[in-house]
Motif scaffolding. Structure first.
Motif, PDB file in Angstrom:
ATOM      1  N   LEU A  61       5.476   3.720  -1.681  1.00  0.00           N
ATOM      2  CA  LEU A  61       5.218   4.908  -2.858  1.00  0.00           C
ATOM      3  C   LEU A  61       4.248   4.008  -3.844  1.00  0.00           C
ATOM      4  N   CYS A  62       3.054   5.036  -4.417  1.00  0.00           N
ATOM      5  CA  CYS A  62       2.903   4.693  -5.487  1.00  0.00           C
ATOM      6  C   CYS A  62       3.529   5.261  -6.363  1.00  0.00           C
ATOM      7  N   LYS A  63       3.089   5.473  -7.763  1.00  0.00           N
ATOM      8  CA  LYS A  63       4.413   5.948  -8.999  1.00  0.00           C
ATOM      9  C   LYS A  63       4.394   6.941  -8.652  1.00  0.00           C
ATOM     10  N   ILE A  64       2.895   8.605  -8.574  1.00  0.00           N
ATOM     11  CA  ILE A  64       3.275   9.574  -8.557  1.00  0.00           C
ATOM     12  C   ILE A  64       3.435  10.257  -7.286  1.00  0.00           C
ATOM     13  N   HIS A  65       2.679   9.837  -6.192  1.00  0.00           N
ATOM     14  CA  HIS A  65       4.316  10.052  -4.230  1.00  0.00           C
ATOM     15  C   HIS A  65       5.625   9.535  -4.425  1.00  0.00           C
ATOM     16  N   HIS A  66       5.729   8.929  -5.317  1.00  0.00           N
ATOM     17  CA  HIS A  66       7.770   8.443  -5.731  1.00  0.00           C
ATOM     18  C   HIS A  66       7.957   9.462  -6.283  1.00  0.00           C
TER      19      HIS A  66
ATOM     20  N   SER B  91       0.931  -1.199   0.233  1.00  0.00           N
ATOM     21  CA  SER B  91      -0.121  -0.396  -0.730  1.00  0.00           C
ATOM     22  C   SER B  91       0.764   1.074  -0.227  1.00  0.00           C
ATOM     23  N   CYS B  92       0.164   2.060  -1.019  1.00  0.00           N
ATOM     24  CA  CYS B  92       1.192   3.545  -1.113  1.00  0.00           C
ATOM     25  C   CYS B  92       1.123   4.446   0.601  1.00  0.00           C
ATOM     26  N   ALA B  93       1.895   4.698   1.318  1.00  0.00           N
ATOM     27  CA  ALA B  93       2.321   5.581   2.707  1.00  0.00           C
ATOM     28  C   ALA B  93       1.807   6.242   2.490  1.00  0.00           C
ATOM     29  N   ILE B  94       1.386   7.398   1.013  1.00  0.00           N
ATOM     30  CA  ILE B  94       0.864   8.554   1.964  1.00  0.00           C
ATOM     31  C   ILE B  94      -0.673   8.163   1.340  1.00  0.00           C
ATOM     32  N   CYS B  95      -1.106   7.565  -0.223  1.00  0.00           N
ATOM     33  CA  CYS B  95      -2.413   7.707   0.325  1.00  0.00           C
ATOM     34  C   CYS B  95      -2.712   6.056   0.218  1.00  0.00           C
ATOM     35  N   GLN B  96      -2.205   4.845   0.438  1.00  0.00           N
ATOM     36  CA  GLN B  96      -2.427   3.709   0.489  1.00  0.00           C
ATOM     37  C   GLN B  96      -3.459   3.402  -0.325  1.00  0.00           C
TER      38      GLN B  96
HETATM   39 ZN   LIG Z   1       0.293   7.305  -3.257  1.00  0.00          ZN
END
Ligand SMILES: [Zn+2]
Length: 259
Positions: free
Chosen positions: A185-190, A150-155
């Motif tokens: 992290l998801c691609k955008i948040h990475h 899961s993305c640590a920022i947006c899940q």
């Molecule tokens: Zn994310």
């Protein structure tokens, strides 16, 4: 047929005379592994014998795979009881005195002559392949596992859209591919984290850069980035897998300098 033997270090089905797979158990961050698999002077990885007896049946089965040039599966532990398979790999030398085999992770490494001679350029090439075939996939699998995929920022929970981001970038001191230097992290948040569009404070609060907070754009900026400001990242349940506070702090200073 089982490919992994959960009780032993290697898998050798009764009807084969050589090993089919071998494994490296997971060692939690900060603990010392029971068998240290290291790179030799030629840059190639070593896999330690089981115990100190070269004639132990597990070592004999691996030696047969080496002598017959058979491909093997290497199961690398990424969490307790969870393994990432790497295949095909080969054993390309038997170093009895050091109680270890030399492992080739792909066809290119198979062509390397194991030994002591160190040609720096060749060594860098071998290490680049090891990073690509082993260190990067193992880092990604371990970080994603620690964060429950899961993305640590947006899940976001789509594995194919998740990366293991480095807190301190690869190639810098402290930039090693270890879980406390990682964030799922998801691609955008990475990309947003790497480009200092957002930062993560040492107390885990997300900060969006002031100029980005003032921008007016579509729903991705609004909901995907600006709405994250002031929220807290999700941490791994396992304490030893959480981000290293010193690395977070150093990286956050970098973010502030860019803001
Ligand atoms: Zn994310």
């Amino acid at each position: 047929m089982a490919l992994l033997d959960r009780q032993r270090g290697i898998r050798k089905p009764a009807f084969l005379d050589a090993a089919l797979s071998f494994r490296t158990r997971f060692t939690p961050p900060g603990e010392v592994p029971p068998y240290e698999d290291r790179e030799g002077p030629d840059g190639l990885l070593r896999y330690k014998y089981r115990g100190e007896d070269p004639e132990h049946p597990e070592n004999v089965a691996l030696r047969r795979a080496f002598q017959q040039g058979l491909p093997l599966i290497w199961f690398v532990g990424i969490a307790r009881g969870v393994y990432l398979p790497r295949y095909p790999v080969w054993l390309i030398a038997d170093e009895r005195e050091q109680l270890q085999f030399v492992v080739a992770l792909d066809e290119a490494q198979r062509l390397i002559e194991p030994g002591d001679a160190v040609d720096p350029e060749r060594r860098r090439y071998v290490e680049r392949l090891t990073r690509l075939r082993l260190h990067q996939p193992v880092f990604r699998a371990r970080v994603l596992q620690a964060y429950g995929t899961s993305c640590a920022i947006c899940q976001l929970r789509h594995r194919s859209l998740l990366d293991a981001a480095h807190i301190i970038p690869d190639g810098l001191p402290q930039g090693d591919p270890v879980v406390p230097n990682g964030l799922s992290l998801c691609k955008i948040h990475h990309a947003a984290f790497d480009q200092n569009i957002l930062g993560i404070r040492p107390d885990h609060v997300i900060e969006v850069r002031p100029d980005i907070r003032l921008e007016v754009d579509g729903p991705m900026l609004r909901h995907g980035i600006q709405d994250m400001h002031g929220r807290t990242i999700e941490l791994p349940r396992e304490r030893s897998a959480r981000p290293d506070p010193n690395r977070l702090e150093a990286r956050y200073e970098e973010f502030c300098a860019a803001a």
